[in-house]
Design a protein around this motif. Structure first.
Motif, PDB file in Angstrom:
ATOM      1  N   THR A 195       8.672   3.244 -19.331  1.00 18.55           N
ATOM      2  CA  THR A 195       7.953   2.939 -18.097  1.00 18.55           C
ATOM      3  C   THR A 195       6.490   2.631 -18.375  1.00 18.55           C
ATOM      4  O   THR A 195       5.849   1.926 -17.617  1.00 18.55           O
TER       5      THR A 195
ATOM      6  N   TYR B 132       5.150   0.045   0.311  1.00 19.61           N
ATOM      7  CA  TYR B 132       6.266   0.955   0.079  1.00 19.61           C
ATOM      8  C   TYR B 132       7.375   0.708   1.104  1.00 19.61           C
ATOM      9  O   TYR B 132       8.552   0.922   0.838  1.00 19.61           O
TER      10      TYR B 132
ATOM     11  N   VAL C  42       8.376   0.208  -8.931  1.00 22.14           N
ATOM     12  CA  VAL C  42       6.955  -0.006  -8.644  1.00 22.14           C
ATOM     13  C   VAL C  42       6.763  -1.489  -8.388  1.00 22.14           C
ATOM     14  O   VAL C  42       7.201  -2.320  -9.195  1.00 22.14           O
ATOM     15  N   SER C  43       6.131  -1.818  -7.264  1.00 21.78           N
ATOM     16  CA  SER C  43       5.908  -3.224  -6.946  1.00 21.78           C
ATOM     17  C   SER C  43       4.648  -3.344  -6.097  1.00 21.78           C
ATOM     18  O   SER C  43       4.589  -2.789  -4.991  1.00 21.78           O
TER      19      SER C  43
ATOM     20  N   CYS D  58       5.678   2.186  -4.302  1.00 19.33           N
ATOM     21  CA  CYS D  58       6.436   2.859  -5.368  1.00 19.33           C
ATOM     22  C   CYS D  58       7.437   3.796  -4.720  1.00 19.33           C
ATOM     23  O   CYS D  58       7.140   4.423  -3.690  1.00 19.33           O
TER      24      CYS D  58
ATOM     25  N   HIS E  26      10.323   6.854  -6.076  1.00 21.40           N
ATOM     26  CA  HIS E  26      10.955   7.595  -7.164  1.00 21.40           C
ATOM     27  C   HIS E  26      12.153   8.317  -6.558  1.00 21.40           C
ATOM     28  O   HIS E  26      12.000   9.064  -5.595  1.00 21.40           O
TER      29      HIS E  26
ATOM     30  N   TYR F 174       5.483   6.291  -2.546  1.00 17.80           N
ATOM     31  CA  TYR F 174       4.068   6.381  -2.878  1.00 17.80           C
ATOM     32  C   TYR F 174       3.366   5.106  -2.430  1.00 17.80           C
ATOM     33  O   TYR F 174       3.921   4.007  -2.518  1.00 17.80           O
TER      34      TYR F 174
ATOM     35  N   LEU G  13       0.230   3.092  -3.685  1.00 14.42           N
ATOM     36  CA  LEU G  13      -0.690   3.014  -4.814  1.00 14.42           C
ATOM     37  C   LEU G  13      -2.020   2.444  -4.346  1.00 14.42           C
ATOM     38  O   LEU G  13      -2.051   1.432  -3.642  1.00 14.42           O
TER      39      LEU G  13
ATOM     40  N   HIS H  67      -4.559   1.178  -8.833  1.00 12.28           N
ATOM     41  CA  HIS H  67      -3.266   1.412  -9.489  1.00 12.28           C
ATOM     42  C   HIS H  67      -2.264   0.309  -9.168  1.00 12.28           C
ATOM     43  O   HIS H  67      -1.103   0.391  -9.534  1.00 12.28           O
TER      44      HIS H  67
ATOM     45  N   THR I 299       6.845  -6.395 -10.671  1.00 14.19           N
ATOM     46  CA  THR I 299       7.813  -5.359 -10.319  1.00 14.19           C
ATOM     47  C   THR I 299       8.312  -4.672 -11.576  1.00 14.19           C
ATOM     48  O   THR I 299       8.611  -5.346 -12.572  1.00 14.19           O
TER      49      THR I 299
END
Lengths: 261, 85
Positions: free
Chosen positions: A25, A157, A199-200, A204, A206, A215, A217, A221, A226
């Protein structure tokens, strides 16, 4: 994140890799940055070539072909999956994951004839009986694609929530719908009790088993492209086709709690 | 007319664009009926299957499939069944 620590500590165009743990990652976004910005390591060595040489030794790493010859691309995907251990999920699950992610990269990231880099990396954790597979591209991103397709969403998100739910930019009819991310999430999280990180841009998610966290970002960040990172356990997914079926309900709906990163 | 997909595309059918281009070719040929031979096709992605049935539904030609193995038939059947909704 490990990738950010390395980038933020660079000195001019030189980066320090001595603490790099080769987590897929972190490695893949680092590779993209090294290639795009021509970073260096010790003695003015090209950082991208340095990492490529290390990675080829014991981690399955490759750039996704840009040949636009679909037979060559299919051959590449077949050869890549054959190097993986099919006890992690099953051959079909691995093939499905990598094929659908490649489809997304080729379909969604190259809109407007912009050159896009994309990579795939897999790493075995034999002691813990886990397999990591990460695919990354520096293309449009999920929110970027939704904006180009005039799809409404409030935050990045939420765009990811739509992508893994029951929504697609391809079509609204069941059989035409693009279902790549949705089916990958179900196969990994529900079928294998595995983990997935998407993540894009500024979004994000998870997911680990039944639990999930979204999340937002911050700008510092933000990820231009992607990244999809999967961790599989060493057993085969059962009821594969049941997990591939469309659902009316999104099992990963945003539940009101958004984490800032 | 019979088209062997392994020779026409690949033994692994990954990409939705492959399905679309296949039917573009079929639609532009003069034959009215086609048999698509899936012999030695070892993998069909969901993306390919979806694009295949979407294109087949829009095509004016009569298209049938033969030699779908146990490895690929479940995917094709699942997507064809979704077509009915």
């Amino acid at each position: 994140m490990e990738f950010e620590e390395i980038i933020n500590s660079k000195n001019g165009d030189e980066i320090d890799l001595k603490d790099l743990k080769f987590n897929p990652t972190a490695i893949l976004p680092l590779l993209c940055e090294c290639k795009n910005k021509n970073f260096k390591v010790d003695n003015n060595v090209n950082a991208f070539e340095y990492l490529e040489n290390i990675l080829m030794e014991d981690i399955l790493f490759s750039g996704l072909p840009k040949s636009r010859n679909e037979s060559d691309e299919a051959d590449f995907l077949s050869r890549y999956v054959e190097k993986l251990d099919s006890e992690y999920g099953s051959y079909f699950v691995l093939r499905h994951i990598i094929s659908e992610l490649a489809n997304n990269v080729y379909d969604h990231s190259n809109i407007g004839n912009v050159e896009v880099d994309s990579f795939i990396l897999s790493k075995f954790h034999h002691n813990h009986k886990k397999l990591d597979v990460t695919v990354i591209d520096d293309g449009l991103s999920i929110p970027g694609l939704f904006e180009k397709s005039n799809v409404d969403f409030e935050n990045d998100y939420q765009a990811i929530e739509k992508a893994i739910g029951t929504f697609s930019t391809v079509s609204t009819t069941a059989y035409e719908r693009g279902n790549g991310l949705r089916t990958i999430v179900r196969l990994v999280a529900e079928g294998n009790d595995g983990e997935i990180l998407i993540v894009s841009r500024n979004g994000c998610v998870h997911i680990t088993g039944e639990k999930y966290w979204y999340y937002l970002l911050g700008e510092e960040h933000k990820f231009n492209g992607t990244l999809v990172s999967i961790r599989l356990n060493k057993y085969e997914v059962q009821n594969i086709y049941e997990l591939l079926e469309p659902q009316k309900v999104n099992n990963y709906k945003i539940n009101g709690v958004i984490h800032d990163y | 007319m019979i088209i062997k997909l392994k020779d026409e595309i690949n033994s692994a059918l990954d990409f939705n664009q492959s399905a679309t281009e296949l039917f573009d070719k079929i639609n532009n040929l003069s034959d009215e009926e086609f048999i698509l031979d899936f012999e030695d096709v070892v993998f069909i992605s969901m993306s390919f299957a979806q694009a295949y049935y979407a294109s087949k539904k829009r095509s004016p030609k009569k298209v049938t499939e033969i030699n779908l193995s146990d490895d690929v038939n479940p995917m094709m059947e699942m997507i064809e069944k979704q077509l009915m909704f």
